[in-house]
Each structure stands twice: as structure tokens, then as C-alpha cells.
Design a protein around this motif. Structure first.
Motif, PDB file in Angstrom:
ATOM      1  N   ARG A   1       0.511  -1.389   0.050  1.00  0.00           N
ATOM      2  CA  ARG A   1       0.124   0.160  -0.163  1.00  0.00           C
ATOM      3  C   ARG A   1       0.724   1.038   0.371  1.00  0.00           C
ATOM      4  NH1 ARG A   1      -5.392  -1.675  -0.491  1.00  0.00           N
ATOM      5  NH2 ARG A   1      -5.529  -3.214   0.120  1.00  0.00           N
ATOM      6  N   ILE A   2       0.454   2.411  -0.233  1.00  0.00           N
ATOM      7  CA  ILE A   2       1.355   3.366  -1.041  1.00  0.00           C
ATOM      8  C   ILE A   2       0.496   4.912   0.087  1.00  0.00           C
ATOM      9  CG2 ILE A   2       0.462   3.903  -2.745  1.00  0.00           C
ATOM     10  CD1 ILE A   2       3.058   5.289  -3.544  1.00  0.00           C
ATOM     11  N   LEU A   3       1.333   5.181   0.303  1.00  0.00           N
ATOM     12  CA  LEU A   3       1.271   6.434   1.276  1.00  0.00           C
ATOM     13  C   LEU A   3       1.086   8.092   0.142  1.00  0.00           C
ATOM     14  CD1 LEU A   3       2.944   6.241   4.626  1.00  0.00           C
ATOM     15  CD2 LEU A   3       0.152   5.482   4.332  1.00  0.00           C
ATOM     16  N   PRO A   4       0.530   8.619   0.700  1.00  0.00           N
ATOM     17  CA  PRO A   4       0.714   9.565  -0.453  1.00  0.00           C
ATOM     18  C   PRO A   4       1.829  10.563   0.076  1.00  0.00           C
ATOM     19  CG  PRO A   4      -1.166  10.464   1.145  1.00  0.00           C
ATOM     20  CD  PRO A   4      -0.339   9.008   1.577  1.00  0.00           C
ATOM     21  N   CYS A   5       2.762  11.044   1.000  1.00  0.00           N
ATOM     22  CA  CYS A   5       4.071  10.885   0.766  1.00  0.00           C
ATOM     23  C   CYS A   5       5.424   9.974  -0.586  1.00  0.00           C
ATOM     24  CB  CYS A   5       4.890  10.732   1.943  1.00  0.00           C
ATOM     25  SG  CYS A   5       4.736   9.232   2.805  1.00  0.00           S
TER      26      CYS A   5
ATOM     27  N   SER B   1       1.443   8.477  10.875  1.00  0.00           N
ATOM     28  CA  SER B   1       2.429   8.585  10.396  1.00  0.00           C
ATOM     29  C   SER B   1       2.972   7.920   9.469  1.00  0.00           C
ATOM     30  CB  SER B   1       3.007   9.413  11.993  1.00  0.00           C
ATOM     31  OG  SER B   1       4.082  10.285  11.567  1.00  0.00           O
ATOM     32  N   CYS B   2       3.779   8.459   8.354  1.00  0.00           N
ATOM     33  CA  CYS B   2       4.625   7.273   7.865  1.00  0.00           C
ATOM     34  C   CYS B   2       6.042   7.052   8.596  1.00  0.00           C
ATOM     35  CB  CYS B   2       4.749   8.368   6.411  1.00  0.00           C
ATOM     36  SG  CYS B   2       6.714   7.273   5.587  1.00  0.00           S
ATOM     37  N   PRO B   3       5.973   5.518   8.447  1.00  0.00           N
ATOM     38  CA  PRO B   3       7.200   5.438   9.229  1.00  0.00           C
ATOM     39  C   PRO B   3       8.800   5.255   8.480  1.00  0.00           C
ATOM     40  CG  PRO B   3       6.174   3.364   7.957  1.00  0.00           C
ATOM     41  CD  PRO B   3       5.106   4.718   8.086  1.00  0.00           C
TER      42      PRO B   3
END
Length: 69
Positions: free
Chosen positions: A13-17, A43-45
Motif C-alpha cells: 500500500r502506498i501513502l501520499p508521501c 505517520s509514515c514510518p
């Protein structure tokens, strides 16, 4: 540290960042967080950019099947 899969808990899964992780890892990170307005902050790790995850469910994040090829 499991390999990504097309189905099940290890879907990438991809985050917007732009950073990617497996659905199960994100789900574990979201579990203890309290939802606000039907979303949970994640919060992105890697870079710590916060993403609001709809319904607080990791499976609502976009999949990245290109990583499986």
C-alpha cells in the motif's frame, strides 16, 4: 519483512508521501489510534508525514501492484 503479495495481509500500500509498506504493518500501526471524523492519522514510518486514513483501515490505502512484478 515478509514478501509482498497480490492478496491477503501483505498487499503493498502506498501513502501520499510516496512511501510503501504492507497492509498488515499499516493496520497494526493504526489499531491503537483513536479515529477522528471517520479517519485515523498515520505517520509514515520513513518520513513521518501524517496521512488521514479513511475509516482507519489500511485496506483503504491505494495498492501498488507494480512492486509485485
Amino acid at each position: 519483512m515478509e514478501p509482498y503479495a497480490e492478496a491477503g495481509p501483505h498487499v503493498p500500500r502506498i501513502l501520499p508521501c510516496g512511501h510503501t509498506g504492507c497492509q498488515d504493518c499499516y493496520a497494526r500501526m493504526l489499531r491503537p489510534i483513536v479515529a477522528e471524523n471517520n479517519a485515523k492519522p498515520l505517520s509514515c514510518p520513513d518520513c513521518r508525514v501524517v496521512t488521514l486514513v479513511a475509516r482507519g483501515r489500511a485496506d483503504s490505502l491505494p495498492p501498488v501492484f507494480a512492486l509485485l512484478r
